[in-house]
Design a protein around this motif. Structure first.
Motif: not given
Ligand SMILES: Cc1ncc(COP(=O)(O)O)c(C=O)c1O
Length: 332
Positions: A2, A5, A8, A60, A152, A156
């Motif tokens: 993360w 992030r 993401l 994710v 998604y 990840g």
């Protein structure tokens, strides 16, 4: 993972449901024999929560699903993705149903149940499990997390490419990455990472991506060799590596694009070579690899023979999952 992030898709960090996934080690493999001409490395995903790289995608996808208000999720899986979804579903408080081929190793079935998921087993391969799942879930309102049918999970997996870049950039990035390929999220995700790093002005030359499959089910390698734009389904598929038993990957154009755009290639290995590689990685290096995760190591001699990787190159192998669920399995 993360730490990335900003790249993401989860918008608000409070929706992230993490089990501490990511930033797996890269080990230098002291190589002997023909491979001694290479600088060999292995990124070991076996220590991830739930034991495989699938945790990245599910962390994710489940966090984003939760952010979007979804409460019921399902996935057809060869094993590891199902275990990962079961665990992250528990973490996020959403209901999960996992569809697995009957022949999936028992510890993976048990793990799905232990995390509180509902388990459905289906005769045949993940293709059959997928057909059953989508038919059964059509009117349940549950959301489909099948490989590359939602965006998604691959985001990840992108974190593997970001980590490779971060972990190597102080020295020199690998020339080649060798990855076991079933549904293709690993390769597609890493390619996405390299494109984003280039767009950010942080990467120029991409490592070449090599897809490894087993001889009894190698639709991606066949398409690469014949120059096809899409994969044609593999007839009568067999494999000692459940995650590579994917006769007709859904988003094959994107897998082929990732390999071709990086000037990589495909390579097959036999089931015997995979079994030997599982044993060799354990005895020689202390690395617990699943059959899928051992396949890149098994592929090194063929990659050298064909000239795909050359003396002096840095080559990164991916061990995508722990061998622990396979211990004592009659097929290994
Ligand atoms: C340990 C392991 N490695 C590799 C794969 C193949 O990954 P992908 O389907 O993303 O190509 C799988 C898929 O189940 C797996 O479990």
């Amino acid at each position: 993972m993360w730490r990335y992030r900003e790249l993401l898709p989860v918008r608000a960090f409070e929706h992230v449901r993490s089990l501490g996934e990511g930033f797996t080690p890269i080990l230098r493999l002291p190589s002997e024999g023909p491979a001694s001409e290479l600088e060999l490395f292995l990124k070991d995903e076996g220590g991830m929560p739930t034991g495989s790289f699938k945790a990245r995608g599910m962390a994710v996808a489940v966090s984003r699903a939760r952010e979007l208000g979804l409460t019921r999720l399902f996935v057809p899986s060869a094993g590891n993705a199902g275990v990962a979804l079961a665990a992250y579903g528990a973490r996020a408080g959403v209901r999960v149903r996992v569809y697995l081929p009957e022949a999936t190793p028992e510890p993976m079935k048990a793990a799905c149940r232990a995390y509180g998921a509902e388990l459905v087993t289906v005769p045949g391969t993940i293709r059959d499990a997928g057909e059953r799942a989508r038919a059964a879930e059509r009117s349940t309102g549950a959301f489909d997390l099948s490989t590359l049918r939602e965006p998604y999970r691959a985001d990840g997996k992108k974190t593997m490419g970001l980590e490779v870049w971060e972990q190597f950039r102080a020295e020199r990035l690998p020339d080649a990455i060798v990855y076991p390929t079933g549904g293709g999220t690993g390769l597609v995700g890493m390619f996405r990472a390299f494109l984003e790093l280039r767009a950010l002005g942080l990467l120029e030359a991409f490592p070449r991506l090599y897809a490894v499959q087993t001889e009894g089910c190698a639709p991606v390698v066949r398409a690469l060799e014949t120059g096809a734009e899409q994969v044609t389904p593999w007839e009568s598929p067999t494999s000692s590596a459940p995650g590579l038993l994917v006769p007709a990957p859904f988003a094959s154009e994107r897998i082929l694009e990732a390999v071709r755009a990086t000037r990589g290639g495909g390579v097959t290995v036999s089931d015997d070579a995979v079994r030997a590689a599982v044993g060799g990685l354990a005895r020689t290096f202390g690395i617990s690899a699943s059959p899928e995760g051992a396949a890149p190591w098994a592929a090194v001699p063929a990659l050298l023979r064909s000239g795909a990787v050359r003396s002096g190159e840095r080559v990164l192998l991916f061990n995508t999952g722990s061998g622990i669920p396979f211990l004592g399995s009659p097929s290994l």
